[in-house]
Design a protein around this motif. Structure first.
Motif, PDB file in Angstrom:
ATOM      1  N   ILE A 153      12.770  10.028   8.811  1.00 25.69           N
ATOM      2  CA  ILE A 153      11.571  10.178   7.983  1.00 25.69           C
ATOM      3  C   ILE A 153      10.418   9.629   8.814  1.00 25.69           C
ATOM      4  N   ASN A 154       9.720  10.548   9.469  1.00 26.09           N
ATOM      5  CA  ASN A 154       8.705  10.146  10.432  1.00 26.09           C
ATOM      6  C   ASN A 154       7.291  10.100   9.868  1.00 26.09           C
ATOM      7  N   ASN A 155       7.111  10.594   8.656  1.00 25.63           N
ATOM      8  CA  ASN A 155       5.761  10.640   8.086  1.00 25.63           C
ATOM      9  C   ASN A 155       5.503   9.462   7.140  1.00 25.63           C
ATOM     10  N   CYS A 156       6.146   8.337   7.411  1.00 26.26           N
ATOM     11  CA  CYS A 156       6.020   7.163   6.556  1.00 26.26           C
ATOM     12  C   CYS A 156       5.389   6.026   7.371  1.00 26.26           C
ATOM     13  N   ILE A 157       4.318   5.464   6.834  1.00 26.26           N
ATOM     14  CA  ILE A 157       3.627   4.362   7.497  1.00 26.26           C
ATOM     15  C   ILE A 157       3.885   3.085   6.698  1.00 26.26           C
ATOM     16  N   PHE A 158       4.391   2.067   7.366  1.00 30.26           N
ATOM     17  CA  PHE A 158       4.676   0.782   6.734  1.00 30.26           C
ATOM     18  C   PHE A 158       3.570  -0.198   7.118  1.00 30.26           C
ATOM     19  N   LEU A 159       2.757  -0.582   6.151  1.00 24.60           N
ATOM     20  CA  LEU A 159       1.610  -1.440   6.426  1.00 24.60           C
ATOM     21  C   LEU A 159       1.924  -2.922   6.349  1.00 24.60           C
ATOM     22  N   GLY A 160       2.983  -3.291   5.636  1.00 24.40           N
ATOM     23  CA  GLY A 160       3.236  -4.709   5.405  1.00 24.40           C
ATOM     24  C   GLY A 160       2.248  -5.235   4.379  1.00 24.40           C
ATOM     25  N   HIS A 161       1.933  -6.528   4.470  1.00 26.94           N
ATOM     26  CA  HIS A 161       0.993  -7.146   3.527  1.00 26.94           C
ATOM     27  C   HIS A 161      -0.402  -6.542   3.707  1.00 26.94           C
ATOM     28  N   VAL A 162      -1.012  -6.144   2.609  1.00 28.78           N
ATOM     29  CA  VAL A 162      -2.367  -5.591   2.626  1.00 28.78           C
ATOM     30  C   VAL A 162      -3.249  -6.506   1.771  1.00 28.78           C
ATOM     31  N   PRO A 163      -4.215  -7.182   2.393  1.00 27.99           N
ATOM     32  CA  PRO A 163      -5.028  -8.137   1.639  1.00 27.99           C
ATOM     33  C   PRO A 163      -6.011  -7.496   0.652  1.00 27.99           C
TER      34      PRO A 163
END
Length: 142
Positions: A22-32
């Motif tokens: 699944i290459n169209n997934c962006i993992f941002l982590g914590h977003v303030p």
């Protein structure tokens, strides 16, 4: 697909995406600043198993996004399926995918859900909470 947050299942989710290409997934982590992220979003999926008072869900309401959320109690107290959200049964990933697909296949109706969601967000304002507290205090003082 953008995934915000850094909960305990993040590593598992990243591994799953990699394993299944699944290459169209962006993992941002914590977003303030979630409201900024939501202002750039087309929809909001909330597949939470449990919540106390889901602030990210309230942020999505305020952003006026079409929302897909699980049928856990706190969500169904805030949202109504077909009125201001699309609700799926918790753990039914097929139904979750169907509801997300519905949002992107029915853009005009999904936009109406988002408008109703924004309307519902008004019940979560500071003014609303203060008014509710005042009623409680007034009733206790009588």
């Amino acid at each position: 697909v953008v995934v915000a947050g850094d909960g305990p299942l993040m590593d598992e989710l990243k591994s799953y995406a990699k394993k299944h290409s699944i290459n169209n997934c962006i993992f941002l982590g914590h977003v303030p600043d979630i409201p900024v992220l939501l202002s750039e979003s087309d929809a909001f999926a909330f597949p939470s198993e449990r919540e106390g008072h889901p602030l990210s869900l309230v942020d999505a309401l305020r952003a006026g996004l079409p929302i897909v959320d699980s049928d856990v109690d706190c969500n169904t107290e805030i949202l109504t399926d077909g009125i201001n959200s699309k609700i799926y049964h918790l753990y039914n990933t097929h139904e979750l995918a169907e509801q997300i697909n519905w949002v992107f296949s029915n853009k005009m109706m999904a936009k109406k859900l988002g408008l109703k969601a924004k309307e519902a967000s008004k019940t979560f304002s500071c003014y609303h909470h203060v008014s509710d507290l005042r009623l409680v205090y007034d009733s206790l003082l009588k």
